[in-house]
Motif scaffolding. Structure first.
Motif, short mmCIF file in Angstrom:
data_model
loop_
_atom_site.label_atom_id
_atom_site.label_comp_id
_atom_site.label_asym_id
_atom_site.label_seq_id
_atom_site.Cartn_x
_atom_site.Cartn_y
_atom_site.Cartn_z
N TYR A 61 0.84 -1.19 0.00
CA TYR A 61 0.00 0.00 0.00
C TYR A 61 0.89 1.26 0.00
CZ TYR A 61 0.85 0.30 5.05
OH TYR A 61 1.43 0.38 6.29
N ARG A 62 0.28 2.35 -0.41
CA ARG A 62 0.93 3.66 -0.41
C ARG A 62 0.04 4.61 0.36
NH1 ARG A 62 0.04 8.08 -4.04
NH2 ARG A 62 1.78 9.58 -4.06
N SER A 63 0.52 5.09 1.50
CA SER A 63 -0.25 6.03 2.30
C SER A 63 0.28 7.43 2.05
CB SER A 63 -0.17 5.68 3.79
OG SER A 63 1.16 5.78 4.25
N TYR A 64 -0.65 8.36 1.86
CA TYR A 64 -0.23 9.72 1.55
C TYR A 64 -1.28 10.78 1.89
CZ TYR A 64 -3.30 9.40 -2.54
OH TYR A 64 -4.39 9.27 -3.36
N LYS A 65 -2.50 10.38 2.27
CA LYS A 65 -3.55 11.32 2.63
C LYS A 65 -3.64 11.46 4.15
CE LYS A 65 -6.47 10.69 -1.46
NZ LYS A 65 -7.80 10.29 -1.97
N GLN A 75 -4.89 20.13 2.23
CA GLN A 75 -3.84 21.12 1.97
C GLN A 75 -2.44 20.52 2.04
OE1 GLN A 75 -5.65 20.93 4.68
NE2 GLN A 75 -4.33 21.15 6.49
N ARG A 76 -2.30 19.39 2.74
CA ARG A 76 -0.98 18.77 2.87
C ARG A 76 -0.45 18.32 1.51
NH1 ARG A 76 0.39 16.93 8.05
NH2 ARG A 76 2.39 16.43 7.06
N ILE A 77 -1.33 17.73 0.70
CA ILE A 77 -0.92 17.30 -0.63
C ILE A 77 -0.68 18.51 -1.52
CG2 ILE A 77 -1.63 16.06 -2.72
CD1 ILE A 77 -3.11 14.11 -0.95
N ALA A 78 -1.56 19.50 -1.44
CA ALA A 78 -1.42 20.70 -2.27
C ALA A 78 -0.12 21.43 -1.98
CB ALA A 78 -2.61 21.63 -2.03
N LEU A 79 0.30 21.46 -0.71
CA LEU A 79 1.53 22.15 -0.33
C LEU A 79 2.77 21.26 -0.44
CD1 LEU A 79 0.20 24.03 2.84
CD2 LEU A 79 0.63 25.00 0.57
N ASP A 350 -2.40 13.99 13.65
CA ASP A 350 -2.86 13.49 12.37
C ASP A 350 -2.16 12.17 12.04
OD1 ASP A 350 -0.29 14.50 11.85
OD2 ASP A 350 -0.79 14.82 9.74
N ALA A 351 -2.60 11.55 10.96
CA ALA A 351 -1.97 10.34 10.45
C ALA A 351 -2.27 10.24 8.97
CB ALA A 351 -2.50 9.09 11.17
N ALA A 352 -1.34 9.61 8.24
CA ALA A 352 -1.52 9.42 6.80
C ALA A 352 -2.10 8.04 6.54
CB ALA A 352 -0.20 9.59 6.06
N PHE A 353 -3.04 7.97 5.61
CA PHE A 353 -3.70 6.71 5.25
C PHE A 353 -3.61 6.48 3.74
CE2 PHE A 353 -5.70 8.10 9.14
CZ PHE A 353 -5.98 6.95 9.85
N ALA A 354 -3.79 5.23 3.36
CA ALA A 354 -3.86 4.87 1.94
C ALA A 354 -5.30 4.80 1.48
CB ALA A 354 -3.18 3.52 1.71
N ASP A 355 -5.49 4.82 0.17
CA ASP A 355 -6.83 4.64 -0.40
C ASP A 355 -7.21 3.17 -0.46
OD1 ASP A 355 -7.34 7.36 -0.85
OD2 ASP A 355 -6.24 7.31 -2.74
N TYR A 356 -6.23 2.31 -0.64
CA TYR A 356 -6.49 0.87 -0.77
C TYR A 356 -5.19 0.12 -0.51
CZ TYR A 356 -4.37 1.65 -5.34
OH TYR A 356 -3.51 2.02 -6.34
N ALA A 357 -5.31 -1.18 -0.35
CA ALA A 357 -4.16 -2.07 -0.25
C ALA A 357 -4.35 -3.21 -1.25
CB ALA A 357 -4.01 -2.63 1.16
#
Length: 366
Positions: A61-65, A75-79, A350-357
């Protein structure tokens, strides 16, 4: 009756090999614990005289949100300030079926993680830290609770075991631009990519199924691992000096948290294929059942829709399933609550999560 037995075996194999790795999708650091639902083949099958089962499961998985509570921090992704974790886990599980009631399983996970961020490397440039090696090995004993000769349409399997602290929980890598004069600094990597948690966990598990027809049935899994140890002694400061705030609220040292998972769903068999659809919840709670709950952790839960498909031959099965996140919630930790009490200002990390695995695996009956 022949069709019923085939479907019973199909469900059991699915539950055995399609539930590996509680490794939550992101910084909510639920660790790999191998075959979570180690339901063996149905006791009416040919394995009742004793057999070996081997499973190899790959999960990525890739967590990024980032989320605070259920609110996404877009805003974290936008910045470009978001943390990005790439996590790969390869679990090898060997199960010995002694008879139509009892079995024993050993799981060995091999983990390969990378984590990129700005804030861990001086805040101006994105750099990576990595970890690779064997994770926490688990051993478990399973027993069917109902008499297999009478429980023809459904059964419940109970499991009890230990998660051993074999994975490094003080894995270190270099953090860029954080030492004196902007030099590299060697320190423990983030909790989310550590190979282990440093605790001996007590594993409890219930797996069950019920068949309505020869090709349609329901399944369920409940898994809870208790970690009595509160903290593992590893600094969360990444090789630096803990802040006064982290010392005051107890987050300067990594915690050893509990974890649990619940799965429910339905299976439909068509020939050699078994299709499934269900709901999966993975959680790292803020408070442990046994022992203290302080120390650095990112508690939270993920509720996912979980489609899957298994292709089954006589001694060989291939499967894939993809839990897709529907709800992500980073809840308050014990240090968050302590900070709230000390400052009078509500605090929640906060914490970063993935969309899917993505889970892909193969199984063999030896």
């Amino acid at each position: 009756m022949k069709f019923t037995y085939k479907f019973l075996i199909s469900i059991a194999i699915y539950l055995l090999f399609n539930n590996t790795t509680v490794n939550a999708q992101g910084c909510v650091a639920i660790r790999s614990t191998g075959g979570l639902c180690a339901m063996d083949e149905h006791p009416d099958s040919t394995t009742s005289g004793g057999a070996w089962l081997f499973n190899a499961n790959s999960r990525y998985y890739r967590s990024y949100k980032h989320f605070v509570g259920k609110e996404e921090q877009k805003q974290r992704i936008a910045l470009g300030t978001n943390v990005i974790n790439h996590s790969f886990a390869q679990d090898f599980t060997l199960t010995r079926i002694f008879n139509n009631r009892w079995s024993f399983a050993v799981d060995v996970p091999v983990l390969n993680n990378t984590r990129s961020s700005l804030y861990e490397h001086g805040g101006k440039e994105r750099h990576e830290t990595k970890s690779f090696g064997i994770g926490d090995v688990s051993v478990k004993v399973y027993a069917w609770l109902l008499n297999p000769e009478k429980a023809r349409k459904g059964n419940i399997q109970a499991g009890l075991g230990l998660k051993l602290p074999t994975g490094s929980y003080n894995y270190q890598d270099y953090f860029q631009n954080t030492g004196p004069g902007g030099t590299k600094l060697l320190g423990p990597v983030d909790q989310s990519i550590q190979l282990g948690d440093g605790g001996t966990g007590i594993i409890t598990e219930l797996n069950g199924y019920y068949n309505f027809t020869h090709n349609f049935g329901l399944y369920g899994t409940f898994y809870y691992m208790m970690n009595p140890r509160e903290q593992n002694g590893v600094s969360s400061a990444r090789g630096g000096v803990p802040s006064a705030k982290s010392i005051a609220n107890g987050s300067d040292v990594m915690s050893v948290p509990d974890q649990f998972m619940i799965r429910v769903g339905a299976n439909y068999g068509v020939g050699k294929f078994n299709f499934s659809a269900g709901v999966r919840e993975e959680c790292l709670p803020a408070k442990d059942l046994i022992g203290g709950s302080n120390g650095f952790r990112r508690p939270g839960y993920i509720i996912s829709a979980e489609p899957g498909v298994t292709y089954r031959l006589k001694r060989f099965s291939v499967y894939t399933y993809v839990p897709i996140a529907m709800v992500r919630d980073r809840i308050q930790s014990t240090p968050d609550k302590i900070s709230t009490q000390l400052t009078g200002v509500y605090t929640q990390g906060d914490a970063a999560f993935a969309d899917y695995a993505v889970n892909v695996g193969v199984s063999f009956k030896l």
